[in-house]
Motif scaffolding. Structure first.
Motif, PDB file in Angstrom:
ATOM      1  N   HIS A  64      58.930 -95.206   4.394  1.00 33.46           N
ATOM      2  CA  HIS A  64      59.465 -95.315   5.758  1.00 33.46           C
ATOM      3  C   HIS A  64      58.160 -95.231   6.502  1.00 33.46           C
ATOM      4  CE1 HIS A  64      63.645 -96.027   4.627  1.00 33.46           C
ATOM      5  NE2 HIS A  64      63.575 -94.830   4.101  1.00 33.46           N
ATOM      6  N   GLY A  65      57.151 -94.701   6.128  1.00 38.69           N
ATOM      7  CA  GLY A  65      55.919 -94.173   6.864  1.00 38.69           C
ATOM      8  C   GLY A  65      56.217 -92.891   7.102  1.00 38.69           C
ATOM      9  N   PRO A  66      55.037 -92.365   7.782  1.00 41.48           N
ATOM     10  CA  PRO A  66      54.938 -91.008   8.315  1.00 41.48           C
ATOM     11  C   PRO A  66      55.915 -90.463   9.324  1.00 41.48           C
ATOM     12  CG  PRO A  66      53.030 -91.985   9.140  1.00 41.48           C
ATOM     13  CD  PRO A  66      53.758 -92.987   8.270  1.00 41.48           C
ATOM     14  N   VAL A  67      56.443 -89.482   9.601  1.00 39.74           N
ATOM     15  CA  VAL A  67      57.475 -89.243  10.549  1.00 39.74           C
ATOM     16  C   VAL A  67      56.732 -89.128  11.923  1.00 39.74           C
ATOM     17  CG1 VAL A  67      58.875 -87.722   9.166  1.00 39.74           C
ATOM     18  CG2 VAL A  67      57.254 -86.701  10.369  1.00 39.74           C
ATOM     19  N   ASP A  68      57.718 -89.229  12.945  1.00 41.61           N
ATOM     20  CA  ASP A  68      57.013 -89.337  14.344  1.00 41.61           C
ATOM     21  C   ASP A  68      57.030 -87.654  14.674  1.00 41.61           C
ATOM     22  OD1 ASP A  68      56.937 -89.123  17.028  1.00 41.61           O
ATOM     23  OD2 ASP A  68      58.227 -90.868  17.704  1.00 41.61           O
ATOM     24  N   ARG A  69      55.987 -87.143  14.799  1.00 36.82           N
ATOM     25  CA  ARG A  69      55.473 -85.638  15.076  1.00 36.82           C
ATOM     26  C   ARG A  69      56.289 -85.296  16.331  1.00 36.82           C
ATOM     27  NH1 ARG A  69      55.441 -83.263  10.345  1.00 36.82           N
ATOM     28  NH2 ARG A  69      53.829 -84.169   9.023  1.00 36.82           N
ATOM     29  N   GLU A  70      56.452 -86.276  17.561  1.00 35.27           N
ATOM     30  CA  GLU A  70      56.794 -85.990  18.694  1.00 35.27           C
ATOM     31  C   GLU A  70      58.340 -85.714  18.710  1.00 35.27           C
ATOM     32  OE1 GLU A  70      55.483 -88.445  21.883  1.00 35.27           O
ATOM     33  OE2 GLU A  70      53.382 -88.037  21.510  1.00 35.27           O
ATOM     34  N   ALA A  71      58.749 -86.615  17.992  1.00 30.05           N
ATOM     35  CA  ALA A  71      60.288 -86.813  17.974  1.00 30.05           C
ATOM     36  C   ALA A  71      60.620 -85.492  16.852  1.00 30.05           C
ATOM     37  CB  ALA A  71      60.885 -87.904  16.733  1.00 30.05           C
ATOM     38  N   VAL A  72      59.890 -85.077  15.866  1.00 31.21           N
ATOM     39  CA  VAL A  72      60.441 -83.534  15.283  1.00 31.21           C
ATOM     40  C   VAL A  72      60.186 -82.496  16.190  1.00 31.21           C
ATOM     41  CG1 VAL A  72      59.279 -82.209  13.438  1.00 31.21           C
ATOM     42  CG2 VAL A  72      59.685 -84.777  13.013  1.00 31.21           C
ATOM     43  N   GLU A  73      59.169 -82.472  17.099  1.00 31.67           N
ATOM     44  CA  GLU A  73      58.912 -81.411  18.043  1.00 31.67           C
ATOM     45  C   GLU A  73      60.061 -81.296  18.908  1.00 31.67           C
ATOM     46  OE1 GLU A  73      57.294 -78.585  17.654  1.00 31.67           O
ATOM     47  OE2 GLU A  73      56.510 -79.703  15.735  1.00 31.67           O
ATOM     48  N   ALA A  74      60.564 -82.444  19.422  1.00 32.03           N
ATOM     49  CA  ALA A  74      61.842 -82.573  20.511  1.00 32.03           C
ATOM     50  C   ALA A  74      63.078 -82.129  19.645  1.00 32.03           C
ATOM     51  CB  ALA A  74      62.090 -83.994  20.583  1.00 32.03           C
ATOM     52  N   LYS A  75      63.206 -82.563  18.362  1.00 27.64           N
ATOM     53  CA  LYS A  75      64.565 -81.994  17.694  1.00 27.64           C
ATOM     54  C   LYS A  75      64.297 -80.397  17.644  1.00 27.64           C
ATOM     55  CE  LYS A  75      66.466 -86.031  16.958  1.00 27.64           C
ATOM     56  NZ  LYS A  75      67.481 -86.282  17.569  1.00 27.64           N
ATOM     57  N   ARG A  76      63.158 -80.100  17.215  1.00 24.06           N
ATOM     58  CA  ARG A  76      62.821 -78.391  17.122  1.00 24.06           C
ATOM     59  C   ARG A  76      63.155 -77.745  18.167  1.00 24.06           C
ATOM     60  NH1 ARG A  76      57.723 -78.162  14.166  1.00 24.06           N
ATOM     61  NH2 ARG A  76      58.899 -78.271  12.432  1.00 24.06           N
ATOM     62  N   ALA A  77      63.028 -78.353  19.237  1.00 21.51           N
ATOM     63  CA  ALA A  77      63.001 -77.570  20.729  1.00 21.51           C
ATOM     64  C   ALA A  77      64.627 -77.548  20.890  1.00 21.51           C
ATOM     65  CB  ALA A  77      62.462 -78.412  21.832  1.00 21.51           C
ATOM     66  N   ILE A  78      65.240 -78.577  20.480  1.00 25.74           N
ATOM     67  CA  ILE A  78      66.743 -78.727  20.795  1.00 25.74           C
ATOM     68  C   ILE A  78      67.129 -77.512  19.954  1.00 25.74           C
ATOM     69  CG2 ILE A  78      69.014 -79.835  20.171  1.00 25.74           C
ATOM     70  CD1 ILE A  78      67.370 -82.498  21.198  1.00 25.74           C
ATOM     71  N   LEU A  79      67.087 -77.327  18.640  1.00 25.23           N
ATOM     72  CA  LEU A  79      67.408 -76.412  17.783  1.00 25.23           C
ATOM     73  C   LEU A  79      66.979 -74.812  18.258  1.00 25.23           C
ATOM     74  CD1 LEU A  79      66.474 -77.994  14.221  1.00 25.23           C
ATOM     75  CD2 LEU A  79      68.977 -77.796  15.298  1.00 25.23           C
ATOM     76  N   ARG A  80      66.311 -74.745  18.881  1.00 26.77           N
ATOM     77  CA  ARG A  80      65.858 -73.316  19.388  1.00 26.77           C
ATOM     78  C   ARG A  80      66.379 -73.282  20.805  1.00 26.77           C
ATOM     79  NH1 ARG A  80      59.378 -74.027  17.633  1.00 26.77           N
ATOM     80  NH2 ARG A  80      59.924 -73.370  15.438  1.00 26.77           N
ATOM     81  N   GLY A  81      67.269 -74.376  21.256  1.00 23.62           N
ATOM     82  CA  GLY A  81      67.847 -73.866  22.523  1.00 23.62           C
ATOM     83  C   GLY A  81      67.328 -74.499  23.791  1.00 23.62           C
ATOM     84  N   GLY A  82      66.245 -75.212  23.500  1.00 22.50           N
ATOM     85  CA  GLY A  82      65.490 -75.811  24.610  1.00 22.50           C
ATOM     86  C   GLY A  82      66.183 -77.446  24.768  1.00 22.50           C
ATOM     87  N   LYS A  83      65.500 -78.146  25.664  1.00 26.59           N
ATOM     88  CA  LYS A  83      65.840 -79.456  25.749  1.00 26.59           C
ATOM     89  C   LYS A  83      64.782 -80.474  25.352  1.00 26.59           C
ATOM     90  CE  LYS A  83      69.067 -78.601  29.726  1.00 26.59           C
ATOM     91  NZ  LYS A  83      69.611 -78.922  31.038  1.00 26.59           N
ATOM     92  N   ALA A  84      65.341 -81.667  24.856  1.00 29.42           N
ATOM     93  CA  ALA A  84      64.408 -82.636  24.341  1.00 29.42           C
ATOM     94  C   ALA A  84      63.695 -83.129  25.785  1.00 29.42           C
ATOM     95  CB  ALA A  84      65.190 -83.992  23.775  1.00 29.42           C
TER      96      ALA A  84
END
Length: 90
Positions: A64-84
């Protein structure tokens, strides 16, 4: 036909491994003499899981090609209690 047990399954068998003396001393200090096997078992299982995850990521990226790093960081922020940052990151 017998199947090979998955990591963490099946009977326990003793094996011999070679470790540096310093590694053994640090391991004994952390686990005590009787907890060494369980500790090493958990470490090996964790490493096998990480390697398999890396393989799955590589397979997915090849397809599928490389992952979108910005999308990964946004999801990571959500998991850590932040907002996308954007609506499409959610």
């Amino acid at each position: 036909m017998a199947t090979t047990p998955a990591p963490g399954e099946g009977p326990v068998r003793p094996v011999s491994v070679s470790l540096h003396e310093g590694t053994i001393a640090a391991l004994k200090e952390r686990t005590g003499k009787r907890g060494m096997s369980a500790y090493v078992e958990a470490l090996i299982q964790r490493q096998l899981e990480r390697e398999r995850l890396r393989e799955l990521i590589e397979e997915a990226e090849a397809e599928h090609g490389p992952v979108d790093r910005e999308a990964v960081e946004a999801k990571r922020a959500i998991l850590r209690g932040g907002k996308a940052d954007s609506a499409d990151a959610a």
